[in-house]
Design a protein around this motif. Structure first.
Motif, PDB file in Angstrom:
ATOM      1  N   LEU A 158       0.814  -1.213   0.000  1.00 34.47           N
ATOM      2  CA  LEU A 158       0.000   0.000   0.000  1.00 34.47           C
ATOM      3  C   LEU A 158       0.846   1.260   0.000  1.00 34.47           C
ATOM      4  N   PHE A 159       1.850   1.281   0.866  1.00 35.46           N
ATOM      5  CA  PHE A 159       2.610   2.519   1.044  1.00 35.46           C
ATOM      6  C   PHE A 159       3.823   2.599   0.118  1.00 35.46           C
ATOM      7  N   ASN A 160       3.808   1.758  -0.914  1.00 32.97           N
ATOM      8  CA  ASN A 160       4.769   1.859  -2.009  1.00 32.97           C
ATOM      9  C   ASN A 160       4.053   2.137  -3.328  1.00 32.97           C
ATOM     10  N   VAL A 161       3.049   1.337  -3.659  1.00 33.03           N
ATOM     11  CA  VAL A 161       2.362   1.506  -4.937  1.00 33.03           C
ATOM     12  C   VAL A 161       0.836   1.525  -4.801  1.00 33.03           C
ATOM     13  N   GLY A 162       0.313   1.496  -3.601  1.00 32.10           N
ATOM     14  CA  GLY A 162      -1.129   1.415  -3.391  1.00 32.10           C
ATOM     15  C   GLY A 162      -1.919   2.611  -3.859  1.00 32.10           C
ATOM     16  N   ASP A 163      -1.230   3.729  -4.122  1.00 31.58           N
ATOM     17  CA  ASP A 163      -1.917   4.920  -4.625  1.00 31.58           C
ATOM     18  C   ASP A 163      -1.854   5.017  -6.150  1.00 31.58           C
ATOM     19  N   ASP A 164      -1.135   4.116  -6.782  1.00 30.59           N
ATOM     20  CA  ASP A 164      -0.880   4.151  -8.218  1.00 30.59           C
ATOM     21  C   ASP A 164      -1.949   3.367  -8.975  1.00 30.59           C
ATOM     22  N   PRO A 165      -2.766   4.051  -9.807  1.00 27.63           N
ATOM     23  CA  PRO A 165      -3.835   3.349 -10.524  1.00 27.63           C
ATOM     24  C   PRO A 165      -3.331   2.282 -11.497  1.00 27.63           C
ATOM     25  N   SER A 166      -2.061   2.352 -11.897  1.00 26.65           N
ATOM     26  CA  SER A 166      -1.551   1.316 -12.803  1.00 26.65           C
ATOM     27  C   SER A 166      -1.362  -0.020 -12.090  1.00 26.65           C
ATOM     28  N   HIS A 167      -1.512  -0.030 -10.745  1.00 28.11           N
ATOM     29  CA  HIS A 167      -1.397  -1.264  -9.959  1.00 28.11           C
ATOM     30  C   HIS A 167      -2.749  -1.718  -9.423  1.00 28.11           C
ATOM     31  N   GLY A 168      -3.822  -1.181  -9.996  1.00 27.38           N
ATOM     32  CA  GLY A 168      -5.162  -1.551  -9.549  1.00 27.38           C
ATOM     33  C   GLY A 168      -5.864  -0.371  -8.915  1.00 27.38           C
ATOM     34  N   GLU A 169      -7.000  -0.650  -8.314  1.00 23.22           N
ATOM     35  CA  GLU A 169      -7.794   0.392  -7.671  1.00 23.22           C
ATOM     36  C   GLU A 169      -6.989   1.034  -6.539  1.00 23.22           C
ATOM     37  N   PRO A 170      -6.759   2.355  -6.600  1.00 19.68           N
ATOM     38  CA  PRO A 170      -5.997   3.015  -5.533  1.00 19.68           C
ATOM     39  C   PRO A 170      -6.704   2.888  -4.181  1.00 19.68           C
ATOM     40  N   ASP A 171      -5.906   2.676  -3.148  1.00 17.37           N
ATOM     41  CA  ASP A 171      -6.422   2.517  -1.790  1.00 17.37           C
ATOM     42  C   ASP A 171      -6.506   3.887  -1.124  1.00 17.37           C
ATOM     43  N   VAL A 172      -7.606   4.145  -0.423  1.00 16.07           N
ATOM     44  CA  VAL A 172      -7.826   5.436   0.217  1.00 16.07           C
ATOM     45  C   VAL A 172      -6.710   5.774   1.219  1.00 16.07           C
ATOM     46  N   HIS A 173      -6.216   4.790   1.944  1.00 16.40           N
ATOM     47  CA  HIS A 173      -5.148   5.050   2.916  1.00 16.40           C
ATOM     48  C   HIS A 173      -3.832   5.377   2.212  1.00 16.40           C
ATOM     49  N   ALA A 174      -3.554   4.688   1.126  1.00 19.29           N
ATOM     50  CA  ALA A 174      -2.333   4.962   0.370  1.00 19.29           C
ATOM     51  C   ALA A 174      -2.380   6.361  -0.232  1.00 19.29           C
ATOM     52  N   ILE A 175      -3.533   6.755  -0.736  1.00 17.70           N
ATOM     53  CA  ILE A 175      -3.692   8.095  -1.308  1.00 17.70           C
ATOM     54  C   ILE A 175      -3.477   9.152  -0.230  1.00 17.70           C
ATOM     55  N   GLU A 176      -4.102   8.961   0.932  1.00 17.38           N
ATOM     56  CA  GLU A 176      -3.968   9.915   2.034  1.00 17.38           C
ATOM     57  C   GLU A 176      -2.521   9.999   2.518  1.00 17.38           C
ATOM     58  N   TYR A 177      -1.876   8.857   2.657  1.00 15.61           N
ATOM     59  CA  TYR A 177      -0.474   8.772   3.087  1.00 15.61           C
ATOM     60  C   TYR A 177       0.422   9.595   2.162  1.00 15.61           C
ATOM     61  N   ARG A 178       0.257   9.395   0.860  1.00 12.53           N
ATOM     62  CA  ARG A 178       1.082  10.110  -0.128  1.00 12.53           C
ATOM     63  C   ARG A 178       0.722  11.592  -0.183  1.00 12.53           C
ATOM     64  N   SER A 179      -0.568  11.913  -0.046  1.00 13.80           N
ATOM     65  CA  SER A 179      -0.983  13.320  -0.120  1.00 13.80           C
ATOM     66  C   SER A 179      -0.418  14.138   1.042  1.00 13.80           C
ATOM     67  N   GLN A 180      -0.006  13.475   2.104  1.00 10.33           N
ATOM     68  CA  GLN A 180       0.598  14.155   3.245  1.00 10.33           C
ATOM     69  C   GLN A 180       2.098  14.378   3.042  1.00 10.33           C
ATOM     70  N   GLY A 181       2.610  13.958   1.885  1.00 12.74           N
ATOM     71  CA  GLY A 181       4.013  14.183   1.561  1.00 12.74           C
ATOM     72  C   GLY A 181       4.948  13.077   2.007  1.00 12.74           C
ATOM     73  N   ASN A 182       4.408  11.903   2.298  1.00 17.46           N
ATOM     74  CA  ASN A 182       5.242  10.799   2.763  1.00 17.46           C
ATOM     75  C   ASN A 182       5.828  10.000   1.610  1.00 17.46           C
ATOM     76  N   ARG A 183       7.082   9.604   1.781  1.00  9.25           N
ATOM     77  CA  ARG A 183       7.794   8.767   0.816  1.00  9.25           C
ATOM     78  C   ARG A 183       7.337   7.320   0.956  1.00  9.25           C
ATOM     79  N   SER A 184       7.873   6.463   0.117  1.00  8.90           N
ATOM     80  CA  SER A 184       7.569   5.034   0.189  1.00  8.90           C
ATOM     81  C   SER A 184       8.059   4.443   1.503  1.00  8.90           C
ATOM     82  N   LEU A 185       7.346   3.443   1.981  1.00  8.25           N
ATOM     83  CA  LEU A 185       7.785   2.662   3.130  1.00  8.25           C
ATOM     84  C   LEU A 185       9.015   1.874   2.689  1.00  8.25           C
TER      85      LEU A 185
END
Length: 176
Positions: free
Chosen positions: A104-131
């Protein structure tokens, strides 16, 4: 009528519990076949433990040497994200949850890897890098550090409130 001086007696494949005193008093027991069949079905239906809610927390390692050296006990961590994961199957292990978090916290926000996860989107939108290697997660208070391959259970690590580039401390107004 079936009598017994024993407090329970098997009747037609069903187990009745009636004390000797109740029998002596003439207590009658009505046996409704449909009710007995439902009781039988209920008893034969496997009990599945219910799903549980899991508290998930993500911590970034603040050591600059972590990518080369990996985690060491003197490293400090900043908490960057937390959420409750509902309906986790009781048979799912911490390692399986950790692997899901890594994804999730590496590619979970990327639509090319499937349906983006709400937590992954929120995590990235806060400016966080990959786990990454050396970062930690907590699952219901149990801490796991990410290794080059897999996860290692650790004792409660040291914390800091200061983030660095790509690690927005939880509750930081600039991260939201």
């Amino acid at each position: 009528m079936v009598f017994s001086d024993h407090p329970s007696y098997a009747v037609g494949g069903h187990h009745l519990s009636i004390s000797a005193a109740e029998i002596a008093r003439g207590t009658t027991v009505s046996l409704d076949r449909a009710e007995l069949e439902q009781d039988r079905v209920d008893l034969l239906t496997p009990v599945t433990p219910s799903a549980r809610t899991v508290r998930v927390r993500v911590f970034h390692n603040t050591s600059h040497a972590v990518m080369a050296d990996g985690y060491v006990v003197t490293d400090t961590f900043v908490e960057v994200y937390t959420y409750d994961e509902p309906a986790v199957d009781p048979d799912i292990s911490d390692i399986q949850i950790a692997e899901r978090m890594f994804y999730l916290f590496n590619v979970g926000d990327d639509p090319s890897h499937g349906e983006p996860d709400v937590h992954a989107i929120e995590y990235r939108s806060q400016g966080n890098r990959s786990l990454s290697k050396g970062d930690a997660i907590a699952i219901d208070g149990r801490f796991w550090v990410c290794d080059s391959a897999g996860w290692t259970l650790i004792s409660t690590p040291r914390f800091t409130a200061s983030g660095q580039h790509g690690s927005t401390p939880l509750g930081d107004p600039h991260g939201q």
